[in-house]
Design an enzyme around this catalytic site. Structure first.
Site, PDB file in Angstrom:
ATOM      1  CB  SER A  45      -1.234   4.843 -76.352  1.00 47.21           C
ATOM      2  OG  SER A  45      -2.113   3.733 -76.311  1.00 47.21           O
ATOM      3  CB  THR A 166       1.249   0.489 -80.260  1.00 49.80           C
ATOM      4  OG1 THR A 166       2.226   1.511 -80.434  1.00 49.80           O
ATOM      5  CG2 THR A 166       0.776   0.040 -81.623  1.00 49.80           C
ATOM      6  CB  THR A 184       0.475   3.833 -82.295  1.00 52.15           C
ATOM      7  OG1 THR A 184       0.977   4.436 -81.112  1.00 52.15           O
ATOM      8  CG2 THR A 184       1.348   4.252 -83.467  1.00 52.15           C
ATOM      9  NE  ARG A 194       8.605   7.870 -82.949  1.00 53.52           N
ATOM     10  CZ  ARG A 194       7.910   6.907 -82.381  1.00 53.52           C
ATOM     11  NH1 ARG A 194       6.587   6.935 -82.396  1.00 53.52           N
ATOM     12  NH2 ARG A 194       8.527   5.884 -81.781  1.00 53.52           N
ATOM     13  N   GLY A 196       7.037   5.815 -85.881  1.00 54.75           N
ATOM     14  CA  GLY A 196       7.579   4.688 -85.153  1.00 54.75           C
ATOM     15  C   GLY A 196       7.496   3.432 -86.002  1.00 54.75           C
ATOM     16  CG  ASP A 197       7.081  -0.305 -83.936  1.00 49.27           C
ATOM     17  OD1 ASP A 197       6.662   0.705 -83.339  1.00 49.27           O
ATOM     18  OD2 ASP A 197       6.848  -1.464 -83.549  1.00 49.27           O
ATOM     19  CB  THR A 217       3.315  -2.131 -78.086  1.00 48.56           C
ATOM     20  OG1 THR A 217       3.681  -2.958 -76.991  1.00 48.56           O
ATOM     21  CG2 THR A 217       2.087  -2.687 -78.742  1.00 48.56           C
ATOM     22  N   GLY A 218       5.822  -0.382 -77.929  1.00 45.75           N
ATOM     23  CA  GLY A 218       6.984   0.088 -77.177  1.00 45.75           C
ATOM     24  C   GLY A 218       7.772   1.105 -77.968  1.00 45.75           C
ATOM     25  N   GLY A 220       9.373   2.290 -80.793  1.00 47.20           N
ATOM     26  CA  GLY A 220       9.341   1.858 -82.181  1.00 47.20           C
ATOM     27  C   GLY A 220      10.665   1.920 -82.890  1.00 47.20           C
TER      28      GLY A 220
END
Length: 311
Positions: A45, A166, A184, A194, A196-197, A217-218, A220
């Site tokens: 990850s 992450t 991440t 893409r 994410g956060d 994490t998760g 995003g």
């Protein structure tokens, strides 16, 4: 002096704390801890051996923030450079910008002397090829509809549980300064490009000496829409205790309408070094270590039960 991290950060937390013991800064500590996770081939990850995007390319996102100055640096969708967190720090220190993405981030990494590396390991490629062979035929039938096909493929392979992890690090040094770092490889099999956060300051990462720091994490996209890391810090600024601030930020996530809603997690530290972590999944944990501890310790996250069942 203390360091907290997502559970996979246990690989690097002892090095992070050792830097603090030697008088190093919180920024140095979080960067060093993350770098070791980025180099861990068993973690799919983050960094080297991260699972690739839909086209089989490993794209990395990372950000770092200094709680003393509120300076921040980030990179997104960067390929062929293992230590995205170090490139992000160079963005913070060498440029008037906060974020570089894609080919621009890669060009900058080369200019800064980072050595390129193929990040797709045989194990990650094997899993990617297996997913493609199992799921791709039903959507890749017509090359003329390629763009529509890959959009559909992202949807049918989307799994909010695995893997969209992450690594997060937050450190408080001997001078009371706080720093936060996030890295991440993003959502496996994601649509190319893409973000994410993790590279988005305020969404996946935020640090402010005056109030504290948080990192996520998760999924995003959920943290981006709710600016979750900044929200936790902001709720502490308004006077909420750390646990109340985290729970309030997770209640914000409950308001989202999201067919891909999935696991969300955050670690957080108050200005005084007290710490806590949160998750909408039961039995989640994080790790922490102080300068007087010989080994890191694992601690349960506060379970913030979602208002609606996750898909």
């Amino acid at each position: 002096m203390i360091v907290i991290a997502s559970k996979n950060g246990i690989i690097g937390i002892k090095e992070s704390v050792e830097i603090l013991r030697r008088g190093g800064s919180a920024l140095d500590a979080v960067e060093a801890g993350v770098r070791l996770v980025e180099s861990n081939p068993d973690d799919h990850s983050v960094g080297y051996s991260g699972y690739p995007n839909l086209l089989g390319e490993v794209e990395l996102d990372a950000s770092i923030m200094d709680g003393l100055t509120l300076a921040a640096g980030a990179v997104g969708a960067i390929r062929n450079y293992e230590h995205a967190i170090s490139v992000a720090r160079k963005v913070m220190e060498e440029l008037p910008h906060c974020m570089l993405v894609g080919s621009g981030a890669e060009r900058f990494a080369k200019e800064m002397g980072f050595v390129p590396r193929d990040l797709l390991t045989p194990e990650a490629k094997r899993v990617y090829d297996q997913i493609l062979s199992e799921k791709a035929p039903e959507v890749y039938g017509q090359r003329a509809k390629y763009l529509d096909s890959i959009r559909r493929f992202v949807k049918i392979t989307a799994d909010p549980e695995k893997p969209n992890e992450t690594v997060n690090f937050i450190a408080r040094d001997g001078r009371g300064n706080i720093a936060c770092a996030v890295s991440t490889s993003g959502w496996a099999w994601k649509y190319p490009g893409r973000l994410g956060d993790s590279p988005v300051i305020g969404a996946g990462n935020y640090a402010d000496n005056r109030y504290g720091a948080a990192a996520c994490t998760g999924r995003g996209e959920m943290a981006i829409r709710c600016v979750t890391a900044r929200s936790i810090v902001l709720y502490m600024k308004t006077g909420l205790a750390l646990e109340d601030a985290g729970r309030e930020a997770f209640r914000d996530l409950d308001a989202l309408v999201d067919p891909f809603a999935g696991s969300m997690n955050a670690i957080a530290m108050a200005a005084d070094g007290s710490h806590m972590a949160f998750s909408n999944m039961p039995d989640a944990t994080y790790v922490y270590m102080t300068a007087d501890m010989a080994e890191p310790s694992e601690k349960p996250r506060v379970y913030c039960q979602p208002a609606r069942p996750l898909p």
